[in-house]
Design a protein around this motif. Structure first.
Motif, PDB file in Angstrom:
ATOM      1  N   SER A  66      94.629  -5.176   2.244  1.00  0.00           N
ATOM      2  CA  SER A  66      95.193  -3.868   1.915  1.00  0.00           C
ATOM      3  C   SER A  66      94.703  -2.861   2.949  1.00  0.00           C
ATOM      4  CB  SER A  66      94.728  -3.450   0.517  1.00  0.00           C
ATOM      5  OG  SER A  66      95.148  -2.151   0.223  1.00  0.00           O
ATOM      6  N   VAL A  67      95.646  -2.208   3.633  1.00  0.00           N
ATOM      7  CA  VAL A  67      95.293  -1.289   4.713  1.00  0.00           C
ATOM      8  C   VAL A  67      96.110  -0.003   4.591  1.00  0.00           C
ATOM      9  CG1 VAL A  67      95.252  -0.951   7.227  1.00  0.00           C
ATOM     10  CG2 VAL A  67      94.761  -3.203   6.274  1.00  0.00           C
ATOM     11  N   GLU A  68      95.429   1.140   4.706  1.00  0.00           N
ATOM     12  CA  GLU A  68      96.103   2.435   4.784  1.00  0.00           C
ATOM     13  C   GLU A  68      96.525   2.619   6.233  1.00  0.00           C
ATOM     14  OE1 GLU A  68      96.703   4.705   2.312  1.00  0.00           O
ATOM     15  OE2 GLU A  68      95.883   3.242   0.890  1.00  0.00           O
ATOM     16  N   ARG A 105     101.637   4.973  14.246  1.00  0.00           N
ATOM     17  CA  ARG A 105     100.608   4.215  14.967  1.00  0.00           C
ATOM     18  C   ARG A 105     100.999   2.739  15.017  1.00  0.00           C
ATOM     19  NH1 ARG A 105      94.250   3.383  13.344  1.00  0.00           N
ATOM     20  NH2 ARG A 105      93.829   1.879  14.986  1.00  0.00           N
ATOM     21  N   VAL A 106     100.736   2.089  16.150  1.00  0.00           N
ATOM     22  CA  VAL A 106     101.040   0.664  16.287  1.00  0.00           C
ATOM     23  C   VAL A 106      99.759  -0.136  16.007  1.00  0.00           C
ATOM     24  CG1 VAL A 106     101.805  -1.175  17.841  1.00  0.00           C
ATOM     25  CG2 VAL A 106     102.868   1.091  17.958  1.00  0.00           C
ATOM     26  N   TYR A 107      99.873  -1.083  15.099  1.00  0.00           N
ATOM     27  CA  TYR A 107      98.773  -1.974  14.734  1.00  0.00           C
ATOM     28  C   TYR A 107      99.129  -3.364  15.235  1.00  0.00           C
ATOM     29  CZ  TYR A 107      97.497   1.760  11.519  1.00  0.00           C
ATOM     30  OH  TYR A 107      97.150   2.975  10.993  1.00  0.00           O
ATOM     31  N   MET A 108      98.165  -4.072  15.778  1.00  0.00           N
ATOM     32  CA  MET A 108      98.394  -5.431  16.266  1.00  0.00           C
ATOM     33  C   MET A 108      97.769  -6.416  15.273  1.00  0.00           C
ATOM     34  SD  MET A 108     100.237  -4.948  18.872  1.00  0.00           S
ATOM     35  CE  MET A 108     100.336  -6.573  19.605  1.00  0.00           C
ATOM     36  N   TRP A 109      98.635  -7.057  14.495  1.00  0.00           N
ATOM     37  CA  TRP A 109      98.210  -8.006  13.470  1.00  0.00           C
ATOM     38  C   TRP A 109      97.816  -9.329  14.104  1.00  0.00           C
ATOM     39  CZ3 TRP A 109     101.180 -12.415  11.733  1.00  0.00           C
ATOM     40  CH2 TRP A 109     100.662 -13.044  10.596  1.00  0.00           C
ATOM     41  N   LYS A 132     105.922   6.167   7.932  1.00  0.00           N
ATOM     42  CA  LYS A 132     105.140   7.089   7.108  1.00  0.00           C
ATOM     43  C   LYS A 132     103.776   6.488   6.784  1.00  0.00           C
ATOM     44  CE  LYS A 132     107.210   5.482   2.811  1.00  0.00           C
ATOM     45  NZ  LYS A 132     107.893   5.874   1.585  1.00  0.00           N
ATOM     46  N   ALA A 133     102.819   7.338   6.478  1.00  0.00           N
ATOM     47  CA  ALA A 133     101.502   6.877   6.066  1.00  0.00           C
ATOM     48  C   ALA A 133     101.640   6.240   4.685  1.00  0.00           C
ATOM     49  CB  ALA A 133     100.520   8.045   6.029  1.00  0.00           C
ATOM     50  N   ARG A 134     101.046   5.063   4.537  1.00  0.00           N
ATOM     51  CA  ARG A 134     101.138   4.366   3.257  1.00  0.00           C
ATOM     52  C   ARG A 134     100.188   3.180   3.248  1.00  0.00           C
ATOM     53  NH1 ARG A 134     105.816   0.202   3.053  1.00  0.00           N
ATOM     54  NH2 ARG A 134     105.950  -0.497   5.212  1.00  0.00           N
ATOM     55  N   THR A 135     100.091   2.515   2.112  1.00  0.00           N
ATOM     56  CA  THR A 135      99.306   1.297   1.987  1.00  0.00           C
ATOM     57  C   THR A 135     100.228   0.109   2.224  1.00  0.00           C
ATOM     58  OG1 THR A 135      97.862   2.316   0.331  1.00  0.00           O
ATOM     59  CG2 THR A 135      97.853  -0.092   0.456  1.00  0.00           C
ATOM     60  N   VAL A 136      99.808  -0.796   3.102  1.00  0.00           N
ATOM     61  CA  VAL A 136     100.548  -2.040   3.321  1.00  0.00           C
ATOM     62  C   VAL A 136      99.611  -3.219   3.113  1.00  0.00           C
ATOM     63  CG1 VAL A 136     102.232  -1.020   4.903  1.00  0.00           C
ATOM     64  CG2 VAL A 136     100.179  -2.059   5.816  1.00  0.00           C
ATOM     65  N   PHE A 137     100.188  -4.376   2.903  1.00  0.00           N
ATOM     66  CA  PHE A 137      99.414  -5.583   2.660  1.00  0.00           C
ATOM     67  C   PHE A 137      99.704  -6.582   3.766  1.00  0.00           C
ATOM     68  CE2 PHE A 137      99.867  -3.381  -1.291  1.00  0.00           C
ATOM     69  CZ  PHE A 137      98.583  -3.426  -1.809  1.00  0.00           C
ATOM     70  N   PHE A 138      98.764  -6.670   4.717  1.00  0.00           N
ATOM     71  CA  PHE A 138      98.888  -7.604   5.833  1.00  0.00           C
ATOM     72  C   PHE A 138      98.499  -9.001   5.364  1.00  0.00           C
ATOM     73  CE2 PHE A 138      98.313  -3.612   8.194  1.00  0.00           C
ATOM     74  CZ  PHE A 138      99.325  -3.727   9.135  1.00  0.00           C
ATOM     75  N   CYS A 139      99.246  -9.997   5.818  1.00  0.00           N
ATOM     76  CA  CYS A 139      98.992 -11.382   5.444  1.00  0.00           C
ATOM     77  C   CYS A 139      97.598 -11.823   5.895  1.00  0.00           C
ATOM     78  CB  CYS A 139     100.053 -12.279   6.088  1.00  0.00           C
ATOM     79  SG  CYS A 139      99.804 -14.034   5.786  1.00  0.00           S
ATOM     80  N   GLY A 140      96.863 -12.441   4.996  1.00  0.00           N
ATOM     81  CA  GLY A 140      95.535 -12.955   5.314  1.00  0.00           C
ATOM     82  C   GLY A 140      95.516 -14.457   5.549  1.00  0.00           C
TER      83      GLY A 140
END
Length: 79
Positions: free
Chosen positions: A13-15, A20-24, A54-62
């Motif tokens: 779980s990540v805010e 912004r670009v995030y590199m998973w 938009k700013a929000r909570t997302v769930f990146f695969c673990g």
């Protein structure tokens, strides 16, 4: 190409910030899960970019087995 490792059998779980670009991390080797730290070198697996409008909570695969990378699709429940 190597198979990805499974650092966690649950999503991260990540805010996230808008624009912004995030590199998973797709390989599962990063020490900065769920994000890439370059540990994929030589695996044939590349990180996946993610950004949100938009700013929000997302769930990146673990588990790194999602059919909808980089977000969790519940696949970890089958492991």
């Amino acid at each position: 190409m190597s198979a990805p490792e499974t650092p966690q059998k649950a999503p991260y779980s990540v805010e996230v910030e808008a624009g912004r670009v995030y590199m998973w991390c797709a390989c599962g080797r990063s020490a900065r899960q769920p994000f890439c730290d370059g540990s994929h070198a030589g695996t044939g697996i590349a990180p996946r970019p993610y950004s949100s409008r938009k700013a929000r909570t997302v769930f990146f695969c673990g588990c790194k087995r999602t059919e909808k990378p980089p977000l969790c699709d519940g696949y970890h429940a089958t492991l």
